[in-house]
Design a protein around this motif. Structure first.
Motif, PDB file in Angstrom:
ATOM      1  N   MET A  37      -2.509  36.494   2.999  1.00 41.57           N
ATOM      2  CA  MET A  37      -1.653  37.538   3.867  1.00 41.57           C
ATOM      3  C   MET A  37      -2.274  38.222   5.006  1.00 41.57           C
ATOM      4  N   VAL A  38      -3.317  38.480   4.502  1.00 44.14           N
ATOM      5  CA  VAL A  38      -4.506  39.466   5.413  1.00 44.14           C
ATOM      6  C   VAL A  38      -5.177  38.500   6.490  1.00 44.14           C
ATOM      7  N   GLY A  39      -5.031  37.211   6.071  1.00 42.65           N
ATOM      8  CA  GLY A  39      -5.714  36.390   7.082  1.00 42.65           C
ATOM      9  C   GLY A  39      -7.222  36.044   7.199  1.00 42.65           C
ATOM     10  N   ASP A  40      -7.721  36.614   5.921  1.00 45.26           N
ATOM     11  CA  ASP A  40      -9.197  36.463   5.410  1.00 45.26           C
ATOM     12  C   ASP A  40      -9.325  36.327   4.123  1.00 45.26           C
ATOM     13  N   PRO A  41      -8.966  35.305   3.620  1.00 45.65           N
ATOM     14  CA  PRO A  41      -8.896  34.906   2.131  1.00 45.65           C
ATOM     15  C   PRO A  41     -10.523  35.141   1.585  1.00 45.65           C
ATOM     16  N   LYS A  42     -11.457  34.511   2.420  1.00 47.03           N
ATOM     17  CA  LYS A  42     -12.869  34.800   1.989  1.00 47.03           C
ATOM     18  C   LYS A  42     -13.477  35.967   1.826  1.00 47.03           C
ATOM     19  N   ASN A  43     -13.015  36.881   2.609  1.00 43.30           N
ATOM     20  CA  ASN A  43     -13.493  38.424   2.679  1.00 43.30           C
ATOM     21  C   ASN A  43     -12.578  39.233   1.913  1.00 43.30           C
ATOM     22  N   TRP A  44     -11.290  38.667   1.378  1.00 43.16           N
ATOM     23  CA  TRP A  44     -10.431  39.617   0.803  1.00 43.16           C
ATOM     24  C   TRP A  44     -11.071  40.626  -0.472  1.00 43.16           C
ATOM     25  N   HIS A  45     -11.923  39.779  -1.128  1.00 40.55           N
ATOM     26  CA  HIS A  45     -12.592  40.661  -2.294  1.00 40.55           C
ATOM     27  C   HIS A  45     -13.355  41.670  -1.778  1.00 40.55           C
ATOM     28  N   ARG A  46     -13.898  41.701  -0.679  1.00 35.53           N
ATOM     29  CA  ARG A  46     -14.527  42.805  -0.145  1.00 35.53           C
ATOM     30  C   ARG A  46     -13.527  44.147   0.330  1.00 35.53           C
ATOM     31  N   LEU A  47     -12.344  43.452   1.003  1.00 36.43           N
ATOM     32  CA  LEU A  47     -11.419  44.327   1.529  1.00 36.43           C
ATOM     33  C   LEU A  47     -10.593  45.056   0.740  1.00 36.43           C
ATOM     34  N   ARG A  48     -10.283  44.192  -0.619  1.00 40.92           N
ATOM     35  CA  ARG A  48      -9.298  45.007  -1.446  1.00 40.92           C
ATOM     36  C   ARG A  48      -9.439  46.099  -1.974  1.00 40.92           C
ATOM     37  N   PRO A  49     -10.651  46.471  -2.412  1.00 48.80           N
ATOM     38  CA  PRO A  49     -10.764  47.677  -3.034  1.00 48.80           C
ATOM     39  C   PRO A  49     -10.309  49.020  -2.198  1.00 48.80           C
TER      40      PRO A  49
END
Length: 128
Positions: A54-66
């Motif tokens: 959904m955010v368009g960046d599944p690779k970096n989602w783990h960094r954005l998520r928190p």
């Protein structure tokens, strides 16, 4: 098409609440708000794989998520919601229902007036 295609956006509150976000975090947050707005529940799934897409960046989602998900709360139904977005949806739903009821009443009134008008000459039948 979404039931509510336009999302009210209060820019002063948005910028005030998100001033600390990086551009990537802000973009992810906005995309999640928009995705939630388009659902019937006005909510997001609690699945990281879906949220990353959904955010368009599944690779970096783990960094954005928190940082991004701090704006959302997980409900008992297993869906993430954002309070202000839910409040806006409730307000827009109320306005749409009120407008629909008003439009329906106006339509009935207009239809009733149409039947009260005399018929044009070519539609009138001759009296016996």
């Amino acid at each position: 098409m979404a039931q509510f295609p336009s999302l009210p956006l209060w820019t002063d509150a948005l910028i005030g609440d998100t001033f600390h976000l990086t551009p990537a975090e802000f973009g992810a947050y906005m995309r999640l708000l928009i995705c939630a707005w388009r659902t019937n529940e006005c909510a997001l799934p609690a699945e990281d794989s879906k949220l990353g897409r959904m955010v368009g960046d599944p690779k970096n989602w783990h960094r954005l998520r928190p940082v991004v998900m701090a704006f959302f709360h997980l409900g008992e139904d297993g869906l993430y919601r954002q309070k202000r977005l839910s409040d806006e949806r409730e307000f827009v739903s109320h306005c749409a229902a009120r407008s629909s009821a008003g439009g329906h009443g106006k339509s009935l009134k207009s239809r009733h007036k149409a039947y009260d008008k005399p018929l044009p000459n070519e539609c009138q039948t001759a009296a016996p």
